[in-house]
Design an enzyme around this catalytic site. Structure first.
Site, PDB file in Angstrom:
ATOM      1  CB  ALA A  61      -0.940   0.046   1.181  1.00  0.00           C
ATOM      2  N   GLY A 106       0.306  -5.145   0.503  1.00  0.00           N
ATOM      3  CA  GLY A 106      -0.887  -5.301  -0.253  1.00  0.00           C
ATOM      4  C   GLY A 106      -0.487  -6.011  -1.558  1.00  0.00           C
ATOM      5  CD  GLU A 109      -2.972  -7.622   2.389  1.00  0.00           C
ATOM      6  OE1 GLU A 109      -3.614  -7.871   3.549  1.00  0.00           O
ATOM      7  OE2 GLU A 109      -2.627  -6.823   2.247  1.00  0.00           O
ATOM      8  CD  GLU A 129       1.162  -5.765   5.465  1.00  0.00           C
ATOM      9  OE1 GLU A 129       0.508  -5.642   4.609  1.00  0.00           O
ATOM     10  OE2 GLU A 129       1.708  -6.660   6.074  1.00  0.00           O
TER      11      GLU A 129
END
Length: 255
Positions: A61, A106, A109, A129
């Site tokens: 992200a 992300g 993911e 994270e």
């Protein structure tokens, strides 16, 4: 465009195209991915391939967008990303993440939401994270343990470590390690090796297998039976059975 879409031989090629930011997912990219996924979801495609432009598949992200947000704003952003990745996960045709380099946060993911994952020998994959005092928010805590088991998933998420291609393959995080001169060409070779050419049956296989961790054995068998019957009503099944009996190659229509 931060995300680009084109079609090749009934395959959607989706390219993350923000190379200066290592394809970090910002709001603009998420919005564009929503548009693309909505478009391809209406099509009868053979598959969809996700690739990254530049030095990374996707670095995660965009951290700059996490600052100065209220809890409500954070929740809204996370729910949008989760819904997008779930939509990718539920597409009626296979999806493939072709990871030529780093897939972090992300980015991993996104790959986890795909049906298959291949990577280059030099790729690194992880959910780091925890190093920001955060947890994965786009489905990582849910999809990773379903894929590699709770113990290994906890090890990865708690440590935030980046695993090598070899370890990713050994724990079942990626399906295959491939030398990648061209991530798209490598992805096509992988799909060709799987001989994916039956969209209806593939969709039913995906439904059945992906439900295995959510249903008990009796519910799973019931679903499997229902999906088997659906397959028997397709033109391809009729052609496949007839071709077998006639000792010839089947001529499938993908219907």
């Amino acid at each position: 465009m931060p995300v680009e879409l084109h079609y090749e031989n009934n395959i959607a090629i989706i390219r993350l195209n923000r190379p200066k930011a290592r394809n970090a997912l910002n709001s603009e990219m998420i919005e564009k991915l929503q548009e693309i996924v909505s478009e391809i979801s209406e099509l009868n495609l053979r598959a969809a391939i996700f690739v990254g432009e530049g030095k990374a598949f996707c670095a995660g992200a965009d951290i700059t967008e996490l600052l100065n947000k209220t809890p409500v704003e954070h929740l809204h952003k996370i729910q949008i990303g989760q819904a997008l990745f779930q939509q990718i996960n539920e597409l009626k045709f296979p999806t493939l993440a072709s990871i030529h380099s780093m897939a972090l946060g992300g980015g991993l993911e996104l790959a986890l939401a795909c049906t298959f994952r291949i990577c280059s020998p030099t790729a690194g994959l992880g959910l780091p994270e925890i190093k920001l005092g955060l947890i994965p928010g786009y489905g990582g805590t849910q999809r990773l343990p379903r894929l590699i088991g709770v113990s290994k998933a906890l090890e990865m998420v708690v440590s935030g470590k980046i695993v090598s291609a070899e370890e990713a393959y050994n724990i079942g995080l990626v399906n295959q390690i491939i030398e990648m001169q061209d991530p798209i060409a490598s992805a096509k070779e992988y799909l060709d090796a799987l001989a994916i050419q039956f969209p209806a049956a593939i969709h039913q296989i995906m439904q059945a297998v992906q439900s295995a961790t959510d249903l008990n054995i009796h519910q799973g068998l019931e679903l499997e039976a229902e999906l088997f019957v659906e397959c028997t009503q397709s033109d391809d099944a009729t052609e496949g059975i007839q071709a077998f009996l006639e000792k010839r190659s089947a001529n499938f229509s993908q219907k």
